[in-house]
Design a protein around this motif. Structure first.
Motif, PDB file in Angstrom:
ATOM      1  N   GLY A  73      47.150  39.921  32.851  1.00  0.00           N
ATOM      2  CA  GLY A  73      47.174  39.558  34.269  1.00  0.00           C
ATOM      3  C   GLY A  73      45.800  39.400  34.889  1.00  0.00           C
ATOM      4  N   LEU A  74      44.754  39.497  34.083  1.00  0.00           N
ATOM      5  CA  LEU A  74      43.383  39.369  34.576  1.00  0.00           C
ATOM      6  C   LEU A  74      42.745  38.110  33.998  1.00  0.00           C
ATOM      7  CD1 LEU A  74      42.448  43.120  34.098  1.00  0.00           C
ATOM      8  CD2 LEU A  74      42.948  41.987  36.269  1.00  0.00           C
ATOM      9  N   GLN A  75      41.648  37.688  34.622  1.00  0.00           N
ATOM     10  CA  GLN A  75      40.979  36.456  34.191  1.00  0.00           C
ATOM     11  C   GLN A  75      39.555  36.752  33.734  1.00  0.00           C
ATOM     12  OE1 GLN A  75      41.862  32.891  36.797  1.00  0.00           O
ATOM     13  NE2 GLN A  75      42.353  34.524  38.241  1.00  0.00           N
ATOM     14  N   PHE A  76      39.129  36.029  32.704  1.00  0.00           N
ATOM     15  CA  PHE A  76      37.787  36.228  32.151  1.00  0.00           C
ATOM     16  C   PHE A  76      37.150  34.891  31.817  1.00  0.00           C
ATOM     17  CE2 PHE A  76      40.286  39.970  31.304  1.00  0.00           C
ATOM     18  CZ  PHE A  76      39.447  40.989  31.737  1.00  0.00           C
ATOM     19  N   ALA A 127      29.184  39.419  34.089  1.00  0.00           N
ATOM     20  CA  ALA A 127      30.079  40.530  34.475  1.00  0.00           C
ATOM     21  C   ALA A 127      30.448  40.426  35.956  1.00  0.00           C
ATOM     22  CB  ALA A 127      29.392  41.866  34.193  1.00  0.00           C
ATOM     23  N   GLU A 128      29.456  40.122  36.767  1.00  0.00           N
ATOM     24  CA  GLU A 128      29.709  39.984  38.208  1.00  0.00           C
ATOM     25  C   GLU A 128      30.654  38.808  38.472  1.00  0.00           C
ATOM     26  OE1 GLU A 128      27.110  40.378  42.312  1.00  0.00           O
ATOM     27  OE2 GLU A 128      26.067  40.293  40.377  1.00  0.00           O
ATOM     28  N   GLU A 129      30.446  37.741  37.724  1.00  0.00           N
ATOM     29  CA  GLU A 129      31.310  36.557  37.845  1.00  0.00           C
ATOM     30  C   GLU A 129      32.754  36.901  37.470  1.00  0.00           C
ATOM     31  OE1 GLU A 129      30.899  31.996  36.288  1.00  0.00           O
ATOM     32  OE2 GLU A 129      29.168  33.305  36.002  1.00  0.00           O
ATOM     33  N   LEU A 174      35.940  36.604  39.829  1.00  0.00           N
ATOM     34  CA  LEU A 174      37.042  35.759  39.375  1.00  0.00           C
ATOM     35  C   LEU A 174      38.388  36.426  39.649  1.00  0.00           C
ATOM     36  CD1 LEU A 174      37.331  33.040  37.829  1.00  0.00           C
ATOM     37  CD2 LEU A 174      37.251  34.348  35.702  1.00  0.00           C
ATOM     38  N   ASN A 175      38.393  37.764  39.628  1.00  0.00           N
ATOM     39  CA  ASN A 175      39.620  38.534  39.858  1.00  0.00           C
ATOM     40  C   ASN A 175      39.720  39.075  41.279  1.00  0.00           C
ATOM     41  OD1 ASN A 175      41.026  38.862  37.038  1.00  0.00           O
ATOM     42  ND2 ASN A 175      38.828  39.012  36.659  1.00  0.00           N
ATOM     43  N   GLY A 176      38.817  38.621  42.135  1.00  0.00           N
ATOM     44  CA  GLY A 176      38.864  39.021  43.544  1.00  0.00           C
ATOM     45  C   GLY A 176      38.279  40.385  43.839  1.00  0.00           C
ATOM     46  N   PHE A 177      37.480  40.931  42.895  1.00  0.00           N
ATOM     47  CA  PHE A 177      36.882  42.255  43.095  1.00  0.00           C
ATOM     48  C   PHE A 177      35.455  42.091  43.624  1.00  0.00           C
ATOM     49  CE2 PHE A 177      39.769  43.208  39.299  1.00  0.00           C
ATOM     50  CZ  PHE A 177      40.837  43.561  40.115  1.00  0.00           C
ATOM     51  N   ASN A 178      35.333  42.072  44.955  1.00  0.00           N
ATOM     52  CA  ASN A 178      34.040  41.801  45.592  1.00  0.00           C
ATOM     53  C   ASN A 178      33.486  42.978  46.388  1.00  0.00           C
ATOM     54  OD1 ASN A 178      33.936  38.953  44.850  1.00  0.00           O
ATOM     55  ND2 ASN A 178      35.663  38.711  46.244  1.00  0.00           N
ATOM     56  N   SER A 179      34.101  44.152  46.269  1.00  0.00           N
ATOM     57  CA  SER A 179      33.728  45.298  47.104  1.00  0.00           C
ATOM     58  C   SER A 179      32.328  45.814  46.780  1.00  0.00           C
ATOM     59  CB  SER A 179      34.750  46.410  46.865  1.00  0.00           C
ATOM     60  OG  SER A 179      34.237  47.647  47.258  1.00  0.00           O
ATOM     61  N   PRO A 180      31.629  46.370  47.782  1.00  0.00           N
ATOM     62  CA  PRO A 180      30.330  47.020  47.523  1.00  0.00           C
ATOM     63  C   PRO A 180      30.459  48.230  46.594  1.00  0.00           C
ATOM     64  CG  PRO A 180      30.827  46.948  49.905  1.00  0.00           C
ATOM     65  CD  PRO A 180      31.992  46.332  49.198  1.00  0.00           C
ATOM     66  N   ALA A 181      31.689  48.672  46.359  1.00  0.00           N
ATOM     67  CA  ALA A 181      31.914  49.801  45.437  1.00  0.00           C
ATOM     68  C   ALA A 181      31.684  49.381  43.987  1.00  0.00           C
ATOM     69  CB  ALA A 181      33.338  50.333  45.599  1.00  0.00           C
ATOM     70  N   TYR A 182      31.557  48.075  43.752  1.00  0.00           N
ATOM     71  CA  TYR A 182      31.304  47.572  42.402  1.00  0.00           C
ATOM     72  C   TYR A 182      29.841  47.145  42.303  1.00  0.00           C
ATOM     73  CZ  TYR A 182      36.367  47.206  42.938  1.00  0.00           C
ATOM     74  OH  TYR A 182      37.689  47.472  43.214  1.00  0.00           O
ATOM     75  N   THR A 183      29.055  47.920  41.570  1.00  0.00           N
ATOM     76  CA  THR A 183      27.619  47.658  41.503  1.00  0.00           C
ATOM     77  C   THR A 183      27.198  47.267  40.081  1.00  0.00           C
ATOM     78  OG1 THR A 183      27.208  50.020  41.212  1.00  0.00           O
ATOM     79  CG2 THR A 183      27.027  49.154  43.444  1.00  0.00           C
ATOM     80  N   PHE A 184      26.116  46.495  40.013  1.00  0.00           N
ATOM     81  CA  PHE A 184      25.614  45.963  38.742  1.00  0.00           C
ATOM     82  C   PHE A 184      24.137  46.334  38.617  1.00  0.00           C
ATOM     83  CE2 PHE A 184      29.103  43.559  40.390  1.00  0.00           C
ATOM     84  CZ  PHE A 184      29.947  43.404  39.297  1.00  0.00           C
ATOM     85  N   VAL A 185      23.819  47.033  37.545  1.00  0.00           N
ATOM     86  CA  VAL A 185      22.467  47.574  37.384  1.00  0.00           C
ATOM     87  C   VAL A 185      21.798  46.956  36.168  1.00  0.00           C
ATOM     88  CG1 VAL A 185      21.094  49.672  37.056  1.00  0.00           C
ATOM     89  CG2 VAL A 185      23.206  49.763  38.423  1.00  0.00           C
ATOM     90  N   HIS A 186      20.658  46.313  36.411  1.00  0.00           N
ATOM     91  CA  HIS A 186      19.873  45.734  35.309  1.00  0.00           C
ATOM     92  C   HIS A 186      18.920  46.807  34.806  1.00  0.00           C
ATOM     93  CE1 HIS A 186      16.274  43.318  33.889  1.00  0.00           C
ATOM     94  NE2 HIS A 186      17.224  43.070  33.021  1.00  0.00           N
TER      95      HIS A 186
END
Length: 307
Positions: free
Chosen positions: A115-118, A185-187, A191-203
């Motif tokens: 049910g998810l998209q990648f 990963a952010e894309e 793609l699945n509508g998960f845009n919250s600030p609770a989701y962070t990406f660390v380089h």
């Protein structure tokens, strides 16, 4: 011989996939040594990797043999050549077949799983962006992250992060040294509508990043490191056999009491040094997380640690 084997395994595996509503799966993996391919279905596309072997053929003879194999694969799987993507571990400069022309085009598609998209790239990298062997592990994570803080280390293209967000995680932090994969990963999250600030990406270099983590912060951690890494951007080089106990102990320090760490790796001769790891329990879940399409060949190990 190859046609018979491929016909048999495809009939069996595609039936299992249909029953489970799975559209991306491995069909064949080096089953016959003389035909050293990995063949995967991505919905109505086929992704083939040819393993680099000493085949003793002149280049022209090898090209002809490969074209014959690809025609056969196209016929057995019922997929037209235009939807077949081929990777060779050593790219040949003068390949003139229709398949080479295709593989020089870029092909990005959206694949579906649970049910998810990648976003999947069938043309530009040796890996597509979705490791099919962790399908079950991802579902296990999804089941236990509701309202929890999740850390995904060596996150690659973030498939575990997407599953964690889908499972209702309160926070998801994704960490990787590659800016390309982190953006991917952010894309995938978007793609699945998960845009919250609770989701962070660390380089970050994960080995260094572990030393910056606060104690008792995360409920669930996923760590799926490479076997070896000596990227120029890394301060130290990683050897998973040598470094795993120290790495996991740092991860456990950042994990809350009763928190869970999912640890996996692909090192063929890996031995877990459980006596050196400060976990309340360690469970080998390799077999439990083995999908139907990887039953014979999977070399990765997978563990569930509880603090």
């Amino acid at each position: 011989m190859f046609e018979n084997r491929l016909t048999k395994v495809f009939r069996h595996i595609s039936k299992l996939a249909r029953r489970q509503n799975i559209t991306c799966y491995r069909v064949y993996d080096d089953d016959i040594p003389e035909f050293p391919f990995s063949i995967e279905m991505y919905e109505d596309h086929v992704y083939i990797a040819e393993y680099n072997r000493k085949h003793g053929m002149e280049e022209d003879a090898h090209e002809e043999w490969l074209d014959t194999c690809l025609e056969l694969i196209s016929k057995v799987l019922g997929v037209p050549p235009g939807k077949i993507w081929v990777k060779q571990r050593q790219r040949k400069e003068n390949r003139q077949s229709q398949y080479e022309k295709l593989s020089l085009e870029s092909h990005i598609m959206t694949a579906h799983e649970a049910g998810l998209q990648f976003k999947v790239n069938l043309s530009d990298y040796l890996d597509t962006g979705l490791f099919l062997d962790h399908r079950i592990t991802r579902s296990m994570v999804r089941e236990e992250v509701k309202d929890k803080k999740v850390l995904n280390l060596f996150c690659y293209t973030g498939s575990f992060s997407v599953y964690a967000a889908a499972g209702g995680a309160a926070e998801v932090t994704s960490v990787d040294l590659s800016k390309t994969y982190l953006a991917w990963a952010e894309e995938n999250m978007q793609l699945n509508g998960f845009n919250s600030p609770a989701y962070t990406f660390v380089h970050a270099d994960v080995l260094q990043y572990l030393d910056t983590l606060k104690l008792n912060t995360y409920d669930v951690v996923i760590i799926d490191p490479p076997t070896f890494s000596n990227s120029k951007r890394m301060k130290d080089f990683l050897d998973i056999q040598r470094d795993h106990a120290d790495m996991l102990n740092k991860v456990l320090l950042a994990t809350k009491k009763d928190g869970v760490v999912y640890f996996s790796n692909n090192y063929r001769r890996f031995v877990l040094e459980s006596d050196k790891i400060n976990a309340a329990s360690i469970k080998d879940i390799t077999k439990q997380t083995l999908p139907f399409d990887f039953q014979q060949k999977l070399i990765r190990k997978c563990y569930r640690l509880t603090k």
